[in-house]
Design a protein around this motif. Structure first.
Motif, short mmCIF file in Angstrom:
data_model
loop_
_atom_site.label_atom_id
_atom_site.label_comp_id
_atom_site.label_asym_id
_atom_site.label_seq_id
_atom_site.Cartn_x
_atom_site.Cartn_y
_atom_site.Cartn_z
N ARG A 65 41.86 38.00 36.65
CA ARG A 65 42.35 36.72 37.14
C ARG A 65 43.35 36.89 38.29
N LEU A 68 41.03 36.90 41.33
CA LEU A 68 40.16 35.76 41.54
C LEU A 68 40.70 34.78 42.58
N PRO A 69 42.03 34.52 42.64
CA PRO A 69 42.51 33.61 43.71
C PRO A 69 42.15 34.10 45.11
N VAL A 72 38.61 33.17 45.82
CA VAL A 72 38.47 31.73 46.08
C VAL A 72 39.07 31.38 47.43
N LEU A 76 37.68 29.35 51.29
CA LEU A 76 38.44 28.17 51.70
C LEU A 76 39.03 28.36 53.10
N ALA A 96 31.62 32.37 50.24
CA ALA A 96 31.60 32.03 48.81
C ALA A 96 30.55 32.86 48.07
N SER A 99 31.93 36.32 47.70
CA SER A 99 32.93 36.40 46.62
C SER A 99 32.26 36.40 45.25
N TYR A 100 31.25 35.56 45.10
CA TYR A 100 30.55 35.51 43.82
C TYR A 100 29.85 36.84 43.54
#
Length: 234
Positions: A65, A68-69, A72, A76, A96, A99-100
């Protein structure tokens, strides 16, 4: 979640060399197929691997976690513009998906770490990379796999202690500073203890590593890896 967990799953019984091969082919396929359809196939594969390895998905994602920011934020930032319309979804789509793709690779890597002993990983790496480079690489991977969970536990302890002292009421900048400074101090202390432990235990560059032997169970896994390579090339 990023430490070895004893078990008797199918993935536990595979040869570490086979698991490394499949893991590498997943990375190749992920970089070859960046479309949503390709990532859907890889998602099904990653979920299947985690299920076979008894690796909880949500707990694995919580482990990362802190990263993860950033995954994301990348899309953005890519989609933001300085003028109207202020955000272009088409520009954020490719980052995106990238990242995935990283998330899927992290899940497969977590399944590998939880089903493979550190010494087996080192033996597999030294088998794949002969000579002193392999010894250095194997020892380095072993150090990271042993050291990283300790650092993560230290950061969790720091945050828990800060919350217990109402540190959550401080500003975000102050909390980041406290966690960062205290975390770095713990890293240096851990590194000193680790170096002392290596000296005390007479660390050897050529230890007796566990023997590796592939079985019939590795054949289907190897075929899956070959299929992933073929899928990536075709």
């Amino acid at each position: 979640m990023i430490t070895y967990a004893a078990g008797d799953t199918l993935v536990h019984r595979l040869d570490p060399r086979t698991k490394l091969f499949v893991q590498a082919t997943v990375a190749v396929a992920a970089f070859a197929h960046t479309t949503p359809r390709g990532l859907v196939v890889l998602t099904a594969f990653a979920v299947s691997v985690c299920w076979l390895a008894a690796t909880p998905l949500l707990a694995s994602l919580r482990t990362y976690r802190a990263f993860l920011p950033f995954l994301v934020a990348g899309p953005l930032v890519e989609g933001v513009t300085l003028g109207a319309p202020w955000f272009v979804p088409a520009d954020a789509a490719t980052p995106a998906l990238a990242s995935y793709r990283v998330v899927l690779l992290l899940l497969v890597s977590t399944a590998y770490i939880r089903t493979t002993r550190v010494r087996e990983s080192r033996a597999a790496i030294q088998w794949l990379v002969p000579g002193r480079p392999g010894v250095v690489l194997g020892a380095g991977v072993g150090f990271v796999l042993r050291f990283l969970p300790l650092l993560r536990d230290d950061l969790s302890s720091i945050r828990a202690a800060m919350d217990a002292r109402l540190g959550s009421e401080r500003s975000l900048r102050e909390r980041i500073r406290l966690v960062g400074v205290t975390g770095l101090r713990r890293v240096f202390v851990r590194a000193d203890r680790f170096a002392l432990a290596l000296q005390a235990r007479c660390f050897a560059w050529n230890p007796t590593l566990p023997p590796l032997s592939a079985t019939w169970r590795d054949a289907p896994a190897a075929l899956v890896g070959v299929a992933l390579v073929a899928w990536a090339v075709l």
